[in-house]
Design a protein around this motif. Structure first.
Motif, short mmCIF file in Angstrom:
data_model
loop_
_atom_site.label_atom_id
_atom_site.label_comp_id
_atom_site.label_asym_id
_atom_site.label_seq_id
_atom_site.Cartn_x
_atom_site.Cartn_y
_atom_site.Cartn_z
N GLU A 62 0.84 -1.21 0.00
CA GLU A 62 0.00 0.00 0.00
C GLU A 62 0.87 1.25 0.00
OE1 GLU A 62 -3.19 0.24 2.76
OE2 GLU A 62 -3.81 -1.84 2.51
N GLU A 65 2.19 1.70 -3.47
CA GLU A 65 1.18 2.25 -4.39
C GLU A 65 1.07 3.76 -4.22
OE1 GLU A 65 -0.37 0.82 -6.75
OE2 GLU A 65 -0.76 -1.29 -6.32
N ARG A 66 1.06 4.21 -2.97
CA ARG A 66 0.96 5.66 -2.73
C ARG A 66 2.18 6.39 -3.28
NH1 ARG A 66 -1.20 3.77 2.24
NH2 ARG A 66 0.83 4.01 3.27
N THR A 69 2.17 6.77 -7.18
CA THR A 69 1.36 7.87 -7.71
C THR A 69 2.19 9.14 -7.78
OG1 THR A 69 -0.65 6.89 -6.78
CG2 THR A 69 -0.74 9.22 -7.36
N ARG A 137 -6.73 -4.55 -4.55
CA ARG A 137 -5.62 -4.40 -5.48
C ARG A 137 -5.37 -5.66 -6.31
NH1 ARG A 137 -4.38 -0.97 -1.33
NH2 ARG A 137 -3.66 1.11 -1.94
N HIS A 267 -9.21 1.87 -7.65
CA HIS A 267 -8.88 2.10 -6.24
C HIS A 267 -8.53 3.58 -6.04
CE1 HIS A 267 -6.89 1.79 -2.33
NE2 HIS A 267 -7.39 0.56 -2.22
N LYS A 268 -8.94 4.14 -4.89
CA LYS A 268 -8.69 5.55 -4.63
C LYS A 268 -7.20 5.90 -4.64
CE LYS A 268 -12.82 6.63 -1.89
NZ LYS A 268 -13.34 7.01 -0.55
N ASP A 269 -6.38 4.95 -4.20
CA ASP A 269 -4.95 5.23 -4.11
C ASP A 269 -4.23 5.14 -5.45
OD1 ASP A 269 -5.19 5.62 -1.41
OD2 ASP A 269 -4.41 3.64 -0.84
N THR A 270 -4.84 4.48 -6.43
CA THR A 270 -4.14 4.25 -7.70
C THR A 270 -4.86 4.82 -8.92
OG1 THR A 270 -5.19 2.07 -7.93
CG2 THR A 270 -3.05 2.15 -6.82
#
Length: 298
Positions: A62, A65-66, A69, A137, A267-270
């Motif tokens: 996680e 992933e952040r 971005t 994910r 996904h919000k993070d990706t």
């Protein structure tokens, strides 16, 4: 991110895009030991683990992933400063999860164009019975049959699509053509899904045609159902984008039209990753250009 060498971020970005340290090293024209050392140095300075080691290679955590971005945005900005324009430059892997019918009988007609526009991007089209989860994910993008009610995801409606009853001319010549929905219960073989193996409640169709109808030839695969119908197995419901182009099928009770919806989920993070934005844009544009296949007659 201050105080960290940009080359460490480049190593991280290469691993994230390639999915394997060795492939990342090859892309950077460096040895794998150096790339691994830069990754460990970056993780130490950030105080977090950015990848999980799997049998297939490196998978982003996680935190990874952040960071991806932000680093992709930095890399894109750097390329724009360098040459005055953005070339797209997508690489890595984009995994898209869709239903079997939509993936096999609609998207495959247009995927080659997207792939040609992004030659360094690996595309995974997961088209089967069931969906991978963006919230876990498992996929970067999923096209599902209902809007998710919870989870760290962003969802938007992609399109409605229509379904109708179909059968082969040979089947109708032998068994007669139903004139009313209740006629389907009078000696006709119905083809459909296996009820206890449905992966979405939206796939329950027959009760909408006429209460109490049940399939007697059943398959978890919509492609198998289409083939059974074309070979004269019976009468069943198909999406119009599967049934209408098939010369071995004709519509039955054409006024009985069913409507369902496709939703696109990330996904919000990706969702702001360059490859995810590009994939989402391509899906929306492909559907908009060919909506007549999904909703014929409108």
């Amino acid at each position: 991110m201050l105080g960290i060498d940009w080359s460490d971020y480049q190593a991280f970005l290469a691993i994230a895009r390639a999915g394997q340290l060795a492939r990342a090293a090859s892309a950077l024209r460096m040895d794998a030991t150096t790339v691994g050392r830069r990754l460990r140095r970056l993780e130490a300075r950030l105080g977090t683990t950015l990848f999980e080691q799997t049998r297939e290679g490196q998978v982003l955590t996680e935190a990874g992933e952040r960071l991806l971005t932000a680093v992709e945005a930095m890399a894109l900005a750097a390329s724009e400063v360098g040459d005055g324009n953005s070339t797209g430059g997508l690489s890595g892997t984009l995994r898209i999860s869709v239903s079997e019918g939509f993936g096999t009988w609609f998207l495959t007609s247009y995927l080659a164009g997207f792939a040609a526009a992004h030659p360094e991007l690996t595309l995974d089209l997961v088209a089967n019975s069931g969906f991978l989860s963006p919230s876990k994910r498992e996929a970067d993008i999923a096209v599902v049959l209902s809007r998710p009610k919870a989870g760290p995801v962003i969802a938007r409606k992609l399109s409605d699509y229509a379904l109708r009853l179909y059968a082969s001319p040979a089947y109708l010549a032998e068994n007669g053509t139903p004139e009313q929905p209740q006629d389907l219960a009078k000696g006709h073989r119905l083809i459909g899904y296996i009820p206890d193996l449905l992966y979405a409640p939206e796939l329950r169709y027959l009760d909408e045609i006429h209460p109490g109808l049940a399939a007697t030839i059943r398959s978890s695969s919509i492609s198998a159902q289409q083939r059974l119908l074309a070979q004269g197995g019976g009468i069943g419901v198909l999406p119009c984008f599967m049934g209408d182009p098939n010369p071995d099928l004709c519509t039955v009770l054409p006024e009985k039209r069913i409507t369902r919806s496709f939703w696109i989920v990330t996904h919000k993070d990706t969702h702001n990753l360059a490859r995810v934005r590009a994939g989402t844009k391509w899906l929306v544009e492909a559907v908009a250009r060919h909506r007549g296949q999904l909703l014929p007659g409108l």
